[in-house]
Structure formats: C-alpha cells, structure tokens
Design a protein around this motif. Structure first.
Motif, mmCIF file in Angstrom:
data_model
loop_
_atom_site.group_PDB
_atom_site.id
_atom_site.type_symbol
_atom_site.label_atom_id
_atom_site.label_comp_id
_atom_site.label_asym_id
_atom_site.label_seq_id
_atom_site.Cartn_x
_atom_site.Cartn_y
_atom_site.Cartn_z
ATOM 1 N N UNK A 72 29.953 43.763 48.031
ATOM 2 C CA UNK A 72 29.757 45.114 47.479
ATOM 3 C C UNK A 72 30.650 46.089 48.227
ATOM 4 N N UNK A 73 31.264 46.994 47.474
ATOM 5 C CA UNK A 73 32.043 48.064 48.078
ATOM 6 C C UNK A 73 31.737 49.341 47.310
ATOM 7 N N UNK A 74 31.150 50.322 47.997
ATOM 8 C CA UNK A 74 30.684 51.548 47.333
ATOM 9 C C UNK A 74 29.789 51.150 46.149
ATOM 10 N N UNK A 75 30.151 51.560 44.916
ATOM 11 C CA UNK A 75 29.315 51.219 43.757
ATOM 12 C C UNK A 75 29.774 49.949 43.057
ATOM 13 N N UNK A 76 30.745 49.256 43.639
ATOM 14 C CA UNK A 76 31.332 48.096 42.983
ATOM 15 C C UNK A 76 30.657 46.800 43.409
ATOM 16 N N UNK A 77 30.316 45.982 42.432
ATOM 17 C CA UNK A 77 29.918 44.604 42.707
ATOM 18 C C UNK A 77 31.196 43.787 42.818
ATOM 19 N N UNK A 78 31.325 43.019 43.894
ATOM 20 C CA UNK A 78 32.526 42.215 44.114
ATOM 21 C C UNK A 78 32.202 40.727 44.006
ATOM 22 N N UNK A 79 32.979 40.030 43.189
ATOM 23 C CA UNK A 79 32.869 38.588 43.079
ATOM 24 C C UNK A 79 34.218 37.992 43.472
ATOM 25 N N UNK A 80 34.228 36.710 43.802
ATOM 26 C CA UNK A 80 35.461 36.076 44.269
ATOM 27 C C UNK A 80 35.771 34.831 43.447
ATOM 28 N N UNK A 81 37.034 34.711 43.096
ATOM 29 C CA UNK A 81 37.560 33.534 42.423
ATOM 30 C C UNK A 81 38.691 33.016 43.303
ATOM 31 N N UNK A 82 38.481 31.876 43.947
ATOM 32 C CA UNK A 82 39.403 31.405 44.979
ATOM 33 C C UNK A 82 40.241 30.230 44.477
ATOM 34 N N UNK A 83 41.561 30.381 44.551
ATOM 35 C CA UNK A 83 42.477 29.300 44.193
ATOM 36 C C UNK A 83 42.584 28.315 45.358
ATOM 37 N N UNK A 84 42.399 27.024 45.082
ATOM 38 C CA UNK A 84 42.625 25.999 46.104
ATOM 39 C C UNK A 84 44.111 25.745 46.298
ATOM 40 N N UNK A 85 44.903 26.042 45.270
ATOM 41 C CA UNK A 85 46.352 25.931 45.317
ATOM 42 C C UNK A 85 46.912 27.038 44.432
ATOM 43 N N UNK A 86 48.162 27.458 44.659
ATOM 44 C CA UNK A 86 48.732 28.522 43.825
ATOM 45 C C UNK A 86 48.803 28.110 42.354
ATOM 46 N N UNK A 87 48.266 28.952 41.483
ATOM 47 C CA UNK A 87 48.195 28.642 40.051
ATOM 48 C C UNK A 87 49.087 29.538 39.202
ATOM 49 N N UNK A 93 44.298 34.169 36.711
ATOM 50 C CA UNK A 93 43.459 34.923 35.775
ATOM 51 C C UNK A 93 42.535 33.975 35.005
ATOM 52 N N UNK A 94 43.063 32.833 34.610
ATOM 53 C CA UNK A 94 42.251 31.876 33.859
ATOM 54 C C UNK A 94 41.056 31.387 34.688
ATOM 55 N N UNK A 95 41.270 31.154 35.982
ATOM 56 C CA UNK A 95 40.180 30.748 36.861
ATOM 57 C C UNK A 95 39.158 31.873 37.015
ATOM 58 N N UNK A 96 39.644 33.088 37.224
ATOM 59 C CA UNK A 96 38.755 34.244 37.384
ATOM 60 C C UNK A 96 38.004 34.563 36.101
ATOM 61 N N UNK A 97 38.614 34.245 34.951
ATOM 62 C CA UNK A 97 38.018 34.543 33.650
ATOM 63 C C UNK A 97 36.653 33.861 33.479
ATOM 64 N N UNK A 183 42.015 35.799 24.818
ATOM 65 C CA UNK A 183 42.362 34.971 25.976
ATOM 66 C C UNK A 183 41.705 33.597 25.886
ATOM 67 N N UNK A 184 40.458 33.584 25.481
ATOM 68 C CA UNK A 184 39.713 32.321 25.398
ATOM 69 C C UNK A 184 40.296 31.391 24.341
ATOM 70 N N UNK A 185 40.920 31.955 23.318
ATOM 71 C CA UNK A 185 41.445 31.161 22.205
ATOM 72 C C UNK A 185 42.784 30.483 22.530
ATOM 73 N N UNK A 186 43.392 30.844 23.656
ATOM 74 C CA UNK A 186 44.702 30.296 23.974
ATOM 75 C C UNK A 186 44.591 28.905 24.595
ATOM 76 N N UNK A 187 45.506 28.030 24.233
ATOM 77 C CA UNK A 187 45.598 26.708 24.863
ATOM 78 C C UNK A 187 46.566 26.852 26.039
ATOM 79 N N UNK A 188 46.020 27.016 27.228
ATOM 80 C CA UNK A 188 46.843 27.330 28.386
ATOM 81 C C UNK A 188 46.758 26.232 29.436
ATOM 82 N N UNK A 189 47.851 25.968 30.136
ATOM 83 C CA UNK A 189 47.824 24.969 31.209
ATOM 84 C C UNK A 189 47.099 25.522 32.436
ATOM 85 N N UNK A 190 46.900 24.687 33.428
ATOM 86 C CA UNK A 190 46.228 25.138 34.643
ATOM 87 C C UNK A 190 47.064 26.098 35.467
#
Length: 238
Positions: A72-87, A93-97, A183-190
């Motif tokens: 949490x920062x001020x009024x913001x809820x903070x979540x984390x999406x962590x890459x194990x390797x550069x994507x 964005x796809x991982x965070x989505x 975004x969800x409709x796209x066929x995207x690689x990792x």
C-alpha cells in the motif's frame, strides 16, 4: 456514464543498463531523485489523479521495490507481478494482466515521468471505443524515440523507427490505455514487445488512437536526463 478507474500496470522491471553507471545495483525505477525513488513520483501522480489499484511489473532486483513500497502507498493498493526472466514489455504486461480486474487497464513506463491528465486519457479512450489509446508528446528531437503519425481524428497510422538524424515529431509518451477484451483476444507469445508486436501489428484494424499532451516529460533512461531530474523534480515533491 461514469466508469470506474482502470487498474494501472507500471513496467518497473527493466535492467537500466545505460543508467547503471549513475546508480549501480539499483533497479531503474528506484533510482533516487532528491532522496526519493523515481517510482514514488509516479505513484504520487497516480494517487492524486484518483486511481486506486496499481500492479507493479517487476523483475531485476524486484525485492528492493517490494520491500520499500510493500502492498500500500497512500490510497493505492499495490500488487506485484514478478518476471523470473525478461519477457519484453509485452510479456511483462501479459503476465501482469492476470491480476487486472477492470474492463480497461492503463500501462505506464516505469522510467518515464509524463505528467498528463490520466483521467482525460482514459475518457478519450472510452469515447473513441478504442482498443488502444496512447499519450503522445511533441518533442524537438524525436530521433531517440521514433515518431508517431496519425490522421485528423487522432487515429494512429504509422510508427517510425528511431533514427540517427535529429528531427522533431510526436512520440509515444509511454502511457497507454488498453481494452482488456482486446488484449485477452490476442494470440501472443510469452516474450514479445508491446510496441512492435502488438501496437504496430494491429494498426490495420484502425482502432488505435493517440491523444496529444504538452505536459512535463522526462525519460530517465540515460544519465544526462536522470541528472536533470534532480533539479526539475523539485516542483513535484508532494
């Protein structure tokens, strides 16, 4: 009709290779500006605009970001999406989505401070029924960034690559609103580039728009501009 603020994804996982000489062993978004992490200025701006949910897409030294800001920062809820390797920007964005809960979401580059009216960008996106809407900025030298061409309705027609020759133009300011359904409709690689492999490849659909802002813009990706921030950010220390 009022629509709730979208979730925001901040791309904060870059290695910061060019900036490493100025701030070694530090993730680029945590580079100190007048004693505060650069990322804190972004979060202050987002918080003041009324947004409430931020997903931090992290990778390199992610633990330094998470241990500093926590959930949490001020009024913001903070979540984390962590890459194990550069994507790539797209893969990040796809991982965070996976954590996005809103019909549209915003993406902000974690090494750029573009002090636009975030709500206005979102409203333009909704009005135009766009798949993607990006914030554009006129600069005297667009060679470092590449430029964007658009028609009189602000529909984006073409992206021009970076060049050696300095020339003025409109650039992609690193802030986007994206339809979750699109975004969800796209066929995207990792691993992929958000800019090249999604935005550019979908221009033929004609549903990508830009909105021009003239607000303060600074990309801290190179040491000279990072040092500029130490002086110029005094105006934003709220």
């Amino acid at each position: 009709m009022f629509m709730a603020y979208p979730d925001i994804v901040i791309l904060a996982g870059g290695l910061g290779t060019r900036l490493n000489q100025a701030v070694p062993d530090t993730p680029k978004p945590m580079a100190p500006v007048n004693g505060k992490p650069f990322l804190q200025y972004l979060l202050n701006h987002i918080n003041a605009a009324g947004f409430r949910r931020v997903i931090l897409s992290t990778g390199y030294m992610s633990e330094k970001i998470e241990s500093y800001f926590k959930n949490k920062y001020k009024d913001l809820e903070l979540l984390y999406s962590v890459e194990d390797e550069p994507l790539g920007t797209g893969g990040a964005v796809q991982l965070a989505f996976q954590k996005v809960q809103t019909p549209h979401f915003m993406v902000i580059n974690g090494d750029t401070f573009f002090r636009i009216n975030l709500d206005l960008l979102f409203q333009k996106h909704i009005e135009q029924l766009a798949d993607v809407t990006m914030a554009l900025r006129w600069v005297e030298d667009a060679s470092r960034y590449g430029s964007v061409e658009f028609d009189r309705n602000n529909r984006i027609l073409k992206f021009t690559e970076k060049s050696e020759m300095p020339k003025p133009g409109y650039i992609n300011g690193g802030i986007y609103v994206i339809s979750s359904r699109f975004f969800k409709a796209q066929a995207l690689p990792g691993k992929f580039s958000l800019e090249r492999d999604l935005f550019e490849s979908k221009l033929d659909s004609g549903n990508t728009y830009g909105h021009i802002f003239s607000d303060y813009f600074l990309d801290i990706g190179i040491p000279a501009d990072y040092h500029r921030a130490q002086t110029e950010f005094h105006a934003f220390e709220n």
